[in-house]
Design a protein around this motif. Structure first.
Motif, PDB file in Angstrom:
ATOM      1  N   LEU A 118       0.827  -1.206   0.000  1.00 47.13           N
ATOM      2  CA  LEU A 118       0.000   0.000   0.000  1.00 47.13           C
ATOM      3  C   LEU A 118       0.863   1.258   0.000  1.00 47.13           C
ATOM      4  CD1 LEU A 118      -2.700  -1.263   2.497  1.00 47.13           C
ATOM      5  CD2 LEU A 118      -3.109  -0.659   0.103  1.00 47.13           C
ATOM      6  N   ALA A 119       1.993   1.218   0.704  1.00 46.57           N
ATOM      7  CA  ALA A 119       2.906   2.371   0.705  1.00 46.57           C
ATOM      8  C   ALA A 119       3.584   2.537  -0.650  1.00 46.57           C
ATOM      9  CB  ALA A 119       3.949   2.202   1.813  1.00 46.57           C
ATOM     10  N   VAL A 120       4.026   1.444  -1.236  1.00 44.19           N
ATOM     11  CA  VAL A 120       4.690   1.492  -2.542  1.00 44.19           C
ATOM     12  C   VAL A 120       3.710   1.925  -3.619  1.00 44.19           C
ATOM     13  CG1 VAL A 120       5.824   0.072  -4.304  1.00 44.19           C
ATOM     14  CG2 VAL A 120       6.459  -0.175  -1.897  1.00 44.19           C
ATOM     15  N   ARG A 121       2.463   1.510  -3.478  1.00 43.80           N
ATOM     16  CA  ARG A 121       1.418   1.914  -4.435  1.00 43.80           C
ATOM     17  C   ARG A 121       1.368   3.436  -4.581  1.00 43.80           C
ATOM     18  NH1 ARG A 121      -2.615   5.507  -4.175  1.00 43.80           N
ATOM     19  NH2 ARG A 121      -4.599   4.923  -5.095  1.00 43.80           N
ATOM     20  N   ASN A 122       1.494   4.172  -3.475  1.00 41.30           N
ATOM     21  CA  ASN A 122       1.450   5.638  -3.531  1.00 41.30           C
ATOM     22  C   ASN A 122       2.642   6.204  -4.292  1.00 41.30           C
ATOM     23  OD1 ASN A 122      -0.884   5.536  -1.956  1.00 41.30           O
ATOM     24  ND2 ASN A 122       0.247   5.761  -0.036  1.00 41.30           N
ATOM     25  N   VAL A 123       3.822   5.656  -4.036  1.00 40.63           N
ATOM     26  CA  VAL A 123       5.031   6.115  -4.726  1.00 40.63           C
ATOM     27  C   VAL A 123       4.926   5.866  -6.224  1.00 40.63           C
ATOM     28  CG1 VAL A 123       7.530   5.743  -4.961  1.00 40.63           C
ATOM     29  CG2 VAL A 123       6.465   5.764  -2.681  1.00 40.63           C
ATOM     30  N   VAL A 124       4.497   4.680  -6.586  1.00 42.92           N
ATOM     31  CA  VAL A 124       4.414   4.306  -7.997  1.00 42.92           C
ATOM     32  C   VAL A 124       3.389   5.166  -8.731  1.00 42.92           C
ATOM     33  CG1 VAL A 124       3.695   2.448  -9.548  1.00 42.92           C
ATOM     34  CG2 VAL A 124       5.246   1.950  -7.660  1.00 42.92           C
ATOM     35  N   GLN A 125       2.230   5.399  -8.119  1.00 37.48           N
ATOM     36  CA  GLN A 125       1.219   6.206  -8.799  1.00 37.48           C
ATOM     37  C   GLN A 125       1.689   7.644  -8.954  1.00 37.48           C
ATOM     38  OE1 GLN A 125      -2.984   5.575  -8.047  1.00 37.48           O
ATOM     39  NE2 GLN A 125      -3.319   7.785  -7.875  1.00 37.48           N
ATOM     40  N   GLN A 126       2.313   8.207  -7.932  1.00 41.00           N
ATOM     41  CA  GLN A 126       2.812   9.581  -8.025  1.00 41.00           C
ATOM     42  C   GLN A 126       3.849   9.734  -9.128  1.00 41.00           C
ATOM     43  OE1 GLN A 126       4.235  10.263  -4.037  1.00 41.00           O
ATOM     44  NE2 GLN A 126       2.171  10.239  -3.158  1.00 41.00           N
ATOM     45  N   SER A 127       4.627   8.675  -9.360  1.00 40.82           N
ATOM     46  CA  SER A 127       5.679   8.716 -10.381  1.00 40.82           C
ATOM     47  C   SER A 127       5.204   8.218 -11.736  1.00 40.82           C
ATOM     48  CB  SER A 127       6.869   7.873  -9.917  1.00 40.82           C
ATOM     49  OG  SER A 127       7.351   8.296  -8.667  1.00 40.82           O
ATOM     50  N   ASN A 128       3.976   7.762 -11.809  1.00 38.03           N
ATOM     51  CA  ASN A 128       3.385   7.195 -13.029  1.00 38.03           C
ATOM     52  C   ASN A 128       4.219   6.050 -13.593  1.00 38.03           C
ATOM     53  OD1 ASN A 128       1.494   6.803 -15.049  1.00 38.03           O
ATOM     54  ND2 ASN A 128       2.418   8.325 -16.416  1.00 38.03           N
ATOM     55  N   LYS A 129       4.605   5.128 -12.714  1.00 39.84           N
ATOM     56  CA  LYS A 129       5.219   3.880 -13.137  1.00 39.84           C
ATOM     57  C   LYS A 129       4.204   2.752 -12.941  1.00 39.84           C
ATOM     58  CE  LYS A 129       9.080   5.772 -14.288  1.00 39.84           C
ATOM     59  NZ  LYS A 129       9.473   5.844 -15.731  1.00 39.84           N
ATOM     60  N   ALA A 130       4.624   1.499 -12.992  1.00 43.06           N
ATOM     61  CA  ALA A 130       3.697   0.376 -12.874  1.00 43.06           C
ATOM     62  C   ALA A 130       4.046  -0.461 -11.644  1.00 43.06           C
ATOM     63  CB  ALA A 130       3.743  -0.489 -14.123  1.00 43.06           C
ATOM     64  N   LEU A 131       3.014  -1.037 -11.014  1.00 42.96           N
ATOM     65  CA  LEU A 131       3.180  -1.901  -9.855  1.00 42.96           C
ATOM     66  C   LEU A 131       2.449  -3.209 -10.112  1.00 42.96           C
ATOM     67  CD1 LEU A 131       4.020  -2.455  -6.913  1.00 42.96           C
ATOM     68  CD2 LEU A 131       1.953  -1.227  -6.179  1.00 42.96           C
ATOM     69  N   LEU A 132       3.183  -4.314 -10.071  1.00 42.31           N
ATOM     70  CA  LEU A 132       2.620  -5.654 -10.273  1.00 42.31           C
ATOM     71  C   LEU A 132       2.705  -6.400  -8.951  1.00 42.31           C
ATOM     72  CD1 LEU A 132       4.430  -6.588 -13.638  1.00 42.31           C
ATOM     73  CD2 LEU A 132       2.363  -5.175 -13.300  1.00 42.31           C
ATOM     74  N   VAL A 133       1.585  -6.508  -8.254  1.00 42.04           N
ATOM     75  CA  VAL A 133       1.557  -7.110  -6.924  1.00 42.04           C
ATOM     76  C   VAL A 133       1.255  -8.594  -7.043  1.00 42.04           C
ATOM     77  CG1 VAL A 133       0.481  -7.108  -4.659  1.00 42.04           C
ATOM     78  CG2 VAL A 133       0.808  -4.941  -5.884  1.00 42.04           C
ATOM     79  N   SER A 134       2.174  -9.404  -6.547  1.00 40.11           N
ATOM     80  CA  SER A 134       1.937 -10.844  -6.452  1.00 40.11           C
ATOM     81  C   SER A 134       1.947 -11.300  -5.001  1.00 40.11           C
ATOM     82  CB  SER A 134       3.010 -11.608  -7.233  1.00 40.11           C
ATOM     83  OG  SER A 134       2.885 -12.997  -7.015  1.00 40.11           O
ATOM     84  N   GLY A 135       2.845 -10.726  -4.182  1.00 42.44           N
ATOM     85  CA  GLY A 135       3.037 -11.205  -2.833  1.00 42.44           C
ATOM     86  C   GLY A 135       2.038 -10.698  -1.810  1.00 42.44           C
ATOM     87  N   ALA A 136       1.539  -9.464  -1.946  1.00 46.75           N
ATOM     88  CA  ALA A 136       0.582  -8.911  -0.989  1.00 46.75           C
ATOM     89  C   ALA A 136      -0.819  -9.383  -1.321  1.00 46.75           C
ATOM     90  CB  ALA A 136       0.643  -7.392  -1.006  1.00 46.75           C
ATOM     91  N   SER A 137      -1.684  -9.489  -0.293  1.00 44.89           N
ATOM     92  CA  SER A 137      -2.992 -10.094  -0.542  1.00 44.89           C
ATOM     93  C   SER A 137      -4.187  -9.205  -0.250  1.00 44.89           C
ATOM     94  CB  SER A 137      -3.128 -11.376   0.287  1.00 44.89           C
ATOM     95  OG  SER A 137      -3.020 -11.089   1.663  1.00 44.89           O
ATOM     96  N   SER A 138      -4.012  -8.039   0.358  1.00 45.65           N
ATOM     97  CA  SER A 138      -5.167  -7.229   0.730  1.00 45.65           C
ATOM     98  C   SER A 138      -6.025  -6.888  -0.486  1.00 45.65           C
ATOM     99  CB  SER A 138      -4.723  -5.930   1.405  1.00 45.65           C
ATOM    100  OG  SER A 138      -5.834  -5.090   1.646  1.00 45.65           O
ATOM    101  N   SER A 139      -7.314  -7.180  -0.397  1.00 46.93           N
ATOM    102  CA  SER A 139      -8.216  -6.865  -1.511  1.00 46.93           C
ATOM    103  C   SER A 139      -8.431  -5.365  -1.654  1.00 46.93           C
ATOM    104  CB  SER A 139      -9.554  -7.576  -1.329  1.00 46.93           C
ATOM    105  OG  SER A 139     -10.178  -7.168  -0.120  1.00 46.93           O
ATOM    106  N   ASP A 140      -7.964  -4.571  -0.671  1.00 45.46           N
ATOM    107  CA  ASP A 140      -8.035  -3.110  -0.807  1.00 45.46           C
ATOM    108  C   ASP A 140      -7.230  -2.621  -2.011  1.00 45.46           C
ATOM    109  OD1 ASP A 140      -9.616  -2.931   1.422  1.00 45.46           O
ATOM    110  OD2 ASP A 140      -8.023  -2.253   2.765  1.00 45.46           O
ATOM    111  N   LEU A 141      -6.262  -3.413  -2.460  1.00 42.49           N
ATOM    112  CA  LEU A 141      -5.425  -2.995  -3.585  1.00 42.49           C
ATOM    113  C   LEU A 141      -6.216  -2.866  -4.879  1.00 42.49           C
ATOM    114  CD1 LEU A 141      -2.339  -5.173  -2.656  1.00 42.49           C
ATOM    115  CD2 LEU A 141      -2.338  -2.673  -2.800  1.00 42.49           C
TER     116      LEU A 141
END
Length: 413
Positions: A118-141
């Protein structure tokens, strides 16, 4: 040919290591074009290292190799770099920020631990890069914390809790006590489990939360035992699951008539527990190495590169997500606009030997079958890592939370 990715002192102290993979079939030299850099941000040293960690880096490299062995248009060098977030959200965010700002990393991959993701998600969106989550499980993502720059691949708390709770309640397990990991993943999963149990006519009679990386679960298990609940639901993962299951056996909880259910269980957990302890456990999962010819062939390539350890679902998810990302880059012809790359990933049908054919939904949720497995008895296992038997295939329409129930904000606009 492999080469080491240069490390600054700051990155080294932060736990970020690098490993670059460059292939001889590229005509351009690295200094002639900016490399396409894939950053595997994972747990290299703590309770999730066996289920992600070095194996996730291996999986990303295998995806790169398989992509380069197929027809493609990308002529840039492509590199895989890796970092250890040590299950600290601020550290994970700092590594991702430095990768993006200073080292031209285009995509962050894996990210076990939902708080870190969730913390990395904010960094990636602010920088307009891509985030591919495999290891984290929260459905909030793909719910209240969704992002147009994010794809959630292997599994989530909704799919895991729904499949397992439905199976247990169908067998008569109506009263539950939850033992929950006290961070974002556990909180999300606890909420999902309670919703499913109550929807199907069951009751959660109590619960307790334990800090991540707990070694002694005795006080928590005594509370669960005293509750007299039919089902003790373990809402934790990795080393926490292993320790709580082992200690539940030592306390004689199962002998007393209560059933311990692991809402999250991985192949490496069963390997550590042994079949004598783990036999009979039912759980929901998205991948098993011995499921079909495609999964078996890939796992037998993977294991020798991972110290003989067979792949978990998260490591398989790293492979599938990375391969599909590279296909999207090849189709799009550029990697700089992360939102555009994720949009391309959603347009392209997914197809790989581990998850089969599928798709990525508008909220970033990767759609594929889920499976209800049961751990084999020792006399049912015929060869190394032969641990699971398939109970039920759960189709996507049943496995994943409906799009309209997620509350993903960017879809509304």
């Amino acid at each position: 040919m492999e080469r080491l990715y240069p490390l600054s002192r700051r990155r080294l102290l932060a736990g970020a290591g690098g490993l670059a993979l460059s292939m001889s079939n590229f005509a351009a030299r690295a200094d002639d074009a900016t490399p396409l850099r894939l950053g595997v941000l994972t747990d290299m040293s703590s309770l999730y290292a066996d289920i992600t960690g070095p194996g996730s880096v291996v999986a990303a490299k295998m995806a790169l190799e398989d992509f380069l062995a197929s027809p493609h248009q990308i002529k840039r060098p492509i590199e895989v770099v890796s970092g250890d977030h040590m299950n600290k959200a601020d550290l994970g965010a700092n590594i991702a920020r430095e990768w993006i700002d200073r080292n031209n990393v285009d995509v962050v991959i894996d990210v076990p631990n939902s708080a870190v993701a969730l913390a990395v998600r904010n960094v990636v969106q602010q920088s307009n890069k891509a985030l591919l989550v495999s290891g984290a499980s929260s459905s909030d993502l793909t719910g209240k914390a969704c992002s147009p720059n994010l794809v959630h691949w292997s599994y989530d708390t909704y799919a895991l809790s729904s499949g397992t709770a439905r199976a247990v309640i169908a067998e008569g397990g109506k009263t539950w006590f939850t033992l929950t990991a006290d961070y974002a993943f556990g909180h999300a999963m606890e909420k999902e489990v309670r919703t499913v149990v109550e929807k199907l006519g069951g009751t959660v009679v109590g619960g307790v939360r334990a800090p991540i990386n707990t070694q002694d679960f005795s006080s928590f298990l005594l509370q669960a035992q005293a509750s007299k609940a039919q089902i003790i639901g373990l809402i934790n993962a990795g080393g926490d699951t292993i320790n709580s299951i082992k200690q539940s056996v030592e306390f004689g909880i199962q002998r007393g008539g209560q059933k311990v259910v692991a809402t999250v269980l991985y192949l490496s957990d069963v390997h550590s527990l042994g079949l004598n302890v783990a036999q009979g456990l039912q759980f929901t999962e998205s991948f098993y190495w011995d499921l079909n010819d495609g999964t078996r062939a890939w796992a037998k390539r993977f294991a020798p590169r991972n110290n003989g350890r067979y792949p978990t679902a998260m490591q398989a998810g790293v492979y599938g997500a990375t391969l599909h990302y590279l296909k999207a880059i090849d189709q799009l012809g550029a990697s700089g606009d992360g939102k555009a790359v994720v949009e391309e990933m959603k347009k392209l049908p997914t197809d790989d030997p581990l998850f089969g054919k599928g798709s990525i939904r508008a909220d970033g949720r990767k759609l594929h079958n889920m499976y209800l497995f049961e751990v084999k008895k020792p006399d049912e296992s015929k060869y190394p890592w032969d641990y699971y038997k398939l109970v039920k295939t759960i189709p996507p329409a049943e496995a994943w939370r409906p799009l309209e129930e997620g509350g993903c904000d960017f879809l509304k606009s």
